[in-house]
Structure formats: structure tokens, C-alpha cells
Design a protein around this motif. Structure first.
Motif, PDB file in Angstrom:
ATOM      1  N   GLY A 207      -3.343   9.334  -4.917  1.00 39.44           N
ATOM      2  CA  GLY A 207      -2.546   8.049  -4.330  1.00 39.44           C
ATOM      3  C   GLY A 207      -3.632   6.932  -3.742  1.00 39.44           C
ATOM      4  N   LEU A 208      -4.765   7.551  -3.046  1.00 35.42           N
ATOM      5  CA  LEU A 208      -5.565   6.445  -2.425  1.00 35.42           C
ATOM      6  C   LEU A 208      -6.319   5.721  -3.643  1.00 35.42           C
ATOM      7  CD1 LEU A 208      -7.099   8.519   0.208  1.00 35.42           C
ATOM      8  CD2 LEU A 208      -5.124   7.430   0.320  1.00 35.42           C
ATOM      9  N   THR A 209      -6.611   6.367  -4.588  1.00 38.34           N
ATOM     10  CA  THR A 209      -7.335   6.027  -5.816  1.00 38.34           C
ATOM     11  C   THR A 209      -6.284   4.907  -6.526  1.00 38.34           C
ATOM     12  OG1 THR A 209      -8.627   7.940  -6.172  1.00 38.34           O
ATOM     13  CG2 THR A 209      -8.347   6.396  -7.820  1.00 38.34           C
ATOM     14  N   HIS A 210      -5.177   5.132  -6.696  1.00 40.24           N
ATOM     15  CA  HIS A 210      -4.086   4.117  -7.173  1.00 40.24           C
ATOM     16  C   HIS A 210      -4.282   2.954  -6.438  1.00 40.24           C
ATOM     17  CE1 HIS A 210      -0.940   2.563  -9.827  1.00 40.24           C
ATOM     18  NE2 HIS A 210      -0.226   2.747  -8.745  1.00 40.24           N
ATOM     19  N   ALA A 211      -3.967   3.246  -5.120  1.00 37.54           N
ATOM     20  CA  ALA A 211      -3.925   1.984  -4.121  1.00 37.54           C
ATOM     21  C   ALA A 211      -5.265   1.041  -4.380  1.00 37.54           C
ATOM     22  CB  ALA A 211      -3.466   2.332  -2.781  1.00 37.54           C
TER      23      ALA A 211
ATOM     24  N   PHE B 245      -8.138   6.578   3.977  1.00 41.29           N
ATOM     25  CA  PHE B 245      -8.073   5.188   3.553  1.00 41.29           C
ATOM     26  C   PHE B 245      -8.556   4.099   4.318  1.00 41.29           C
ATOM     27  CE2 PHE B 245      -6.365   1.155   1.713  1.00 41.29           C
ATOM     28  CZ  PHE B 245      -6.681   1.508   0.471  1.00 41.29           C
ATOM     29  N   LYS B 246      -8.315   4.394   5.833  1.00 44.15           N
ATOM     30  CA  LYS B 246      -8.706   3.257   6.766  1.00 44.15           C
ATOM     31  C   LYS B 246     -10.394   3.272   6.971  1.00 44.15           C
ATOM     32  CE  LYS B 246      -7.802   2.182  11.690  1.00 44.15           C
ATOM     33  NZ  LYS B 246      -9.172   2.253  12.172  1.00 44.15           N
ATOM     34  N   ALA B 247     -10.962   4.452   6.689  1.00 46.89           N
ATOM     35  CA  ALA B 247     -12.389   4.711   7.015  1.00 46.89           C
ATOM     36  C   ALA B 247     -13.024   4.285   5.622  1.00 46.89           C
ATOM     37  CB  ALA B 247     -12.658   6.208   6.913  1.00 46.89           C
ATOM     38  N   GLY B 248     -12.367   4.412   4.468  1.00 45.36           N
ATOM     39  CA  GLY B 248     -12.755   4.001   3.353  1.00 45.36           C
ATOM     40  C   GLY B 248     -12.680   2.442   3.108  1.00 45.36           C
ATOM     41  N   PHE B 249     -11.659   1.879   3.373  1.00 44.05           N
ATOM     42  CA  PHE B 249     -11.415   0.489   3.592  1.00 44.05           C
ATOM     43  C   PHE B 249     -12.513  -0.270   4.437  1.00 44.05           C
ATOM     44  CE2 PHE B 249      -9.567  -3.798   4.598  1.00 44.05           C
ATOM     45  CZ  PHE B 249      -9.204  -4.000   2.999  1.00 44.05           C
TER      46      PHE B 249
ATOM     47  N   LEU C 237       0.628  -1.155  -0.062  1.00 43.73           N
ATOM     48  CA  LEU C 237      -0.167  -0.113   0.138  1.00 43.73           C
ATOM     49  C   LEU C 237       0.889   1.265   0.026  1.00 43.73           C
ATOM     50  CD1 LEU C 237      -2.997  -0.451   2.425  1.00 43.73           C
ATOM     51  CD2 LEU C 237      -2.942  -0.089  -0.044  1.00 43.73           C
ATOM     52  N   SER C 238       1.883   1.135   0.923  1.00 42.56           N
ATOM     53  CA  SER C 238       2.591   2.618   0.915  1.00 42.56           C
ATOM     54  C   SER C 238       3.261   3.128  -0.471  1.00 42.56           C
ATOM     55  CB  SER C 238       3.881   2.177   1.832  1.00 42.56           C
ATOM     56  OG  SER C 238       3.269   2.438   3.218  1.00 42.56           O
ATOM     57  N   ARG C 239       3.785   1.755  -1.059  1.00 43.86           N
ATOM     58  CA  ARG C 239       4.283   2.101  -2.644  1.00 43.86           C
ATOM     59  C   ARG C 239       3.358   2.576  -3.477  1.00 43.86           C
ATOM     60  NH1 ARG C 239       4.034  -0.860  -6.497  1.00 43.86           N
ATOM     61  NH2 ARG C 239       3.581  -2.911  -5.284  1.00 43.86           N
ATOM     62  N   LEU C 240       2.123   1.919  -3.550  1.00 41.26           N
ATOM     63  CA  LEU C 240       1.099   2.315  -4.140  1.00 41.26           C
ATOM     64  C   LEU C 240       0.553   3.880  -4.048  1.00 41.26           C
ATOM     65  CD1 LEU C 240      -1.084  -1.039  -4.184  1.00 41.26           C
ATOM     66  CD2 LEU C 240       0.205   0.111  -5.993  1.00 41.26           C
ATOM     67  N   PHE C 241       0.830   4.121  -2.857  1.00 42.76           N
ATOM     68  CA  PHE C 241       0.223   5.574  -2.360  1.00 42.76           C
ATOM     69  C   PHE C 241       1.098   6.698  -3.164  1.00 42.76           C
ATOM     70  CE2 PHE C 241      -1.699   4.138   1.947  1.00 42.76           C
ATOM     71  CZ  PHE C 241      -2.923   3.967   1.439  1.00 42.76           C
ATOM     72  N   ALA C 242       2.419   6.169  -2.957  1.00 41.91           N
ATOM     73  CA  ALA C 242       3.675   7.035  -3.398  1.00 41.91           C
ATOM     74  C   ALA C 242       3.395   6.914  -4.911  1.00 41.91           C
ATOM     75  CB  ALA C 242       5.009   6.403  -2.835  1.00 41.91           C
ATOM     76  N   GLU C 243       3.309   6.011  -5.485  1.00 36.99           N
ATOM     77  CA  GLU C 243       3.138   6.143  -7.069  1.00 36.99           C
ATOM     78  C   GLU C 243       1.961   6.857  -7.519  1.00 36.99           C
ATOM     79  OE1 GLU C 243       4.508   1.425  -7.944  1.00 36.99           O
ATOM     80  OE2 GLU C 243       2.593   2.032  -8.480  1.00 36.99           O
ATOM     81  N   GLY C 244       0.741   6.630  -6.910  1.00 34.30           N
ATOM     82  CA  GLY C 244      -0.311   7.461  -7.257  1.00 34.30           C
ATOM     83  C   GLY C 244      -0.150   9.099  -7.244  1.00 34.30           C
TER      84      GLY C 244
ATOM     85  N   LEU D  85     -20.529   1.327  -3.711  1.00 36.22           N
ATOM     86  CA  LEU D  85     -19.752   2.117  -4.279  1.00 36.22           C
ATOM     87  C   LEU D  85     -18.173   1.215  -4.293  1.00 36.22           C
ATOM     88  CD1 LEU D  85     -20.533   5.218  -2.115  1.00 36.22           C
ATOM     89  CD2 LEU D  85     -21.077   4.859  -4.426  1.00 36.22           C
ATOM     90  N   SER D  86     -17.288   1.848  -5.299  1.00 38.28           N
ATOM     91  CA  SER D  86     -15.862   1.148  -5.242  1.00 38.28           C
ATOM     92  C   SER D  86     -15.371   1.711  -4.005  1.00 38.28           C
ATOM     93  CB  SER D  86     -15.327   1.443  -6.643  1.00 38.28           C
ATOM     94  OG  SER D  86     -15.150   3.012  -6.420  1.00 38.28           O
ATOM     95  N   LEU D  87     -14.192   1.105  -3.817  1.00 30.54           N
ATOM     96  CA  LEU D  87     -13.147   1.677  -2.653  1.00 30.54           C
ATOM     97  C   LEU D  87     -12.733   3.024  -3.009  1.00 30.54           C
ATOM     98  CD1 LEU D  87     -11.580   0.986  -0.206  1.00 30.54           C
ATOM     99  CD2 LEU D  87      -9.756  -0.295  -1.618  1.00 30.54           C
ATOM    100  N   ALA D  88     -12.285   3.128  -4.508  1.00 29.73           N
ATOM    101  CA  ALA D  88     -11.968   4.359  -4.715  1.00 29.73           C
ATOM    102  C   ALA D  88     -12.789   5.683  -4.375  1.00 29.73           C
ATOM    103  CB  ALA D  88     -11.385   4.455  -6.224  1.00 29.73           C
ATOM    104  N   GLN D  89     -14.216   5.219  -4.674  1.00 30.24           N
ATOM    105  CA  GLN D  89     -15.128   6.100  -4.230  1.00 30.24           C
ATOM    106  C   GLN D  89     -15.296   6.392  -2.733  1.00 30.24           C
ATOM    107  OE1 GLN D  89     -17.945   4.248  -6.375  1.00 30.24           O
ATOM    108  NE2 GLN D  89     -18.439   5.835  -8.094  1.00 30.24           N
ATOM    109  N   LEU D  90     -15.091   5.413  -2.085  1.00 30.98           N
ATOM    110  CA  LEU D  90     -15.276   5.413  -0.580  1.00 30.98           C
ATOM    111  C   LEU D  90     -13.947   6.301   0.440  1.00 30.98           C
ATOM    112  CD1 LEU D  90     -16.778   1.940   0.134  1.00 30.98           C
ATOM    113  CD2 LEU D  90     -17.928   3.881   0.346  1.00 30.98           C
ATOM    114  N   THR D  91     -13.111   5.840  -0.444  1.00 29.60           N
ATOM    115  CA  THR D  91     -11.760   6.406   0.017  1.00 29.60           C
ATOM    116  C   THR D  91     -11.938   7.979  -0.130  1.00 29.60           C
ATOM    117  OG1 THR D  91     -10.067   5.985  -1.678  1.00 29.60           O
ATOM    118  CG2 THR D  91     -10.190   4.436   0.159  1.00 29.60           C
TER     119      THR D  91
END
Lengths: 190, 190
Positions: free
Chosen positions: A86-90, A155-159, A62-69, A169-175
Motif C-alpha cells: 500500500g505504501l509503495t503504491h502511494a 509513511f510519515k517518516a519516509g516522506f 493517499l488514503s485511496r492509494l493505500f487501500a488500492e495497493g 533513495l526513492s520514496l518507496a524505498q524510504l517508506t
């Protein structure tokens, strides 16, 4: 129930979570996890350094994906929009496997103070990864630190919403919704 | 250099920090700490459960002080003002001893990943204590969580400024200024 074809890694995680739930984290050995997964101990150790890693592996990704996004967000994006990217990418990398296993993982972590500490440290590591990625975009340090805290909370709340509810809703929409909720809340603190 | 009359607790902390710096945290025993402090091992164990506790004790007190200060803030105070009151209350309990030992404590923590993890966990514990205290005032959970993160960032920044510089400002002034700096930064993220 969604279907997917589990690879060795997912089979180990599933087997480990079942055993941790049934007989406790401390009482479960790597040999038992391999047995339950129908794989060998040496295959286990090609994927994980120890049984604790079975639970932590996803959080490091997750940390890597946040940074990439965040790095890939448009140059003109605000810090908040970059965090959102970043959250959307993860979120896009999370599978039905993560969605189904999330609540069971939480339940296992709640049984062990060692695992709880590990989870807290990973969350702090995520905040550091987000703040670093923002600073690399030229965001000033104070802003980067606060944006990172909002990102981790969101991210915690969305997950949690994604795994706890039978949500359309998708995870990206929720985060993303959670990030804007936290941002709106923090703006009204003064 | 300010003068104060060290009690047994402070003598143990000073002795431990000297030994940890000289010979390393892992290599230092409780017997050596007691020796250096000119006190006995049994006195040590009346104050601390083990040598790690020597470094952590102050942080536990901080959480309690934050919560007390927040509870005592006027009913009409905004969440941000209540956090400010918590930081101010905690700042008022910090002595010249804390100011002088702070940087040495940081240096020792930086040498050990076990101590770093412990410090991170304590910081997360402080955020939880602040958020709890705010919720008890009726602050909505999302606002309480974000306010708590700002409070922890601000206390850390204010404490670092207080110990690192030969600063004329009080710790309370520095943490309050940091809190408003973080609040201003977070308001500009969108």
C-alpha cells in the motif's frame, strides 16, 4: 531542480502556499490565490471547496492509494507485506511537485492550530483506511489496527526523509525501510 | 447500581449528557445545563470554559495520568511494561461515574462531527503524552512511538470492555490484557 508542467490544480496549490507563507493563512483569500495563480475564482471552486481544501486534497488521495495497493497485494502476503504494498503504491504517485512542496506545506500547517488539527484528523483517516483495507483481506481486527498505525508512522517518516534530505533513495524505498524499522522496534518492546 | 456522591463537576456532566441526548448537542445551552444540574451558570464557568469542555475534560486528565504512571515504573521495566504501568495508573482513577457515563458519552459524541473530531484529537494527544513519557525514560523514539500507539489502542479497547459488559475484571486488568493482545498481534504481522 526537477521540471514538470503544472496543471491548474498545482498552480493553485503553489500560489496558495506562497501567499500563506508571505501573509498568513487566515489573511489570504481565494480571490488572491486565483490572482496569483493567473486563473479565475470559478476555476478555483471547480477544484477545491475552500482554501483549507488546497492543503488537504493530497492526503485524501493517499488514503485511496493505500487501500488500492493493499487490495492488490498477493493473497499470501503477510499483513506487514500488504501494508508495504500500500505504501509503495502511494509512493509511486508522488511527484517532484509533492517533494518540493512538502516542506513548505509543513511550515504553513505549523502556523495554524486549525490546520494542525485538520492534518491530525487526516492522518487518523489514513490509519482507518489502511485498517479497513486489511480487514477486507481477512486480517483480524487487532492485527489490522496495529498494522495500520505502523503504516501511518512509516509513511510519515519516509516522506519526511524524502523531502528533507537530498536523498538518492526513492520514496518507496524510504517508506519500506521505515516500516521495517518500526516493525523491528515494536517487536522489542516487551 | 453503584452509588457515589456527585460533586458539582459530575452534576454538570450528568445534566449535560442528559440534555445532549434528549435535545441534541447544538441545541443545548450552558444555561440549560446549569438549570438541570440545579447550579448556576457562574459555577459552570468555574469548572468548564464552554459546553464542549464538559465532554473533553476527562481525556485531558488521562494524558497526565498515563505520563505519571510511566514515570513511576521501575527503571528496569521494558517499554511495554512502562506503558502497562501508565494504563494501570490511569485505570485506578476511573470511578463508577466514568463507567456508567462512558457509553452515554460515546453516544453523544457519535451525533456530532465536531465532537468526533475533538475526540480524535484528544486520542492523538494521549499517544503524544505516552511517547513523551517513554522518551524521558530513555526509550528510543521509534520504539516510543509504536508503544504509544499500542497503549492508546489498548486503553480504548479495555475501557470499552469495562463499560459495555457486566464485567468482573477491573479496568486495569482489561487494559493490561488488551495491551498484551495488541502486542501479540503486532508481533505476528511480518
Amino acid at each position: 531542480m526537477p521540471r514538470w508542467k503544472p496543471d491548474a490544480r498545482e498552480r493553485f496549490v503553489t500560489a496558495a502556499l506562497h501567499l500563506f507563507t508571505e501573509q498568513g493563512y487566515d489573511e489570504t483569500t481565494v480571490a488572491e490565490i486565483a490572482d496569483r495563480a493567473g486563473l479565475t475564482k470559478s476555476t478555483f471552486f471547480r477544484h477545491f471547496s475552500d482554501k483549507r481544501e488546497v492543503l488537504a486534497a493530497g492526503q485524501e488521495t493517499l488514503s485511496r492509494l493505500f487501500a488500492e495497493g493493499i487490495a492488490a497485494a498477493p493473497a499470501e502476503a503477510s499483513p506487514l507485506s500488504a501494508v508495504d504494498a500500500g505504501l509503495t503504491h502511494a509512493a509511486g504517485s508522488m511527484t517532484p511537485f509533492n517533494r518540493e512542496l512538502g516542506p513548505r506545506l509543513e511550515a504553513v500547517i505549523a502556523t495554524s492550530s486549525e490546520l494542525q488539527e485538520r492534518a491530525v484528523l487526516k492522518r487518523v483517516g489514513m490509519a482507518a483506511a489502511i485498517a479497513d483495507a486489511l480487514r477486507r483481506r481477512g486480517v483480524e481486527a487487532t492485527m489490522a489496527d496495529t498494522a495500520a498505525e505502523l503504516g501511518v508512522l512509516a509513511f510519515k517518516a519516509g516522506f519526511e526523509a524524502w523531502t528533507a534530505e537530498d536523498n538518492e533513495l526513492s520514496l518507496a524505498q524510504l517508506t519500506s525501510a521505515a516500516l521495517h524499522r518500526y516493525y523491528s522496534a515494536v517487536s522489542q518492546l516487551g
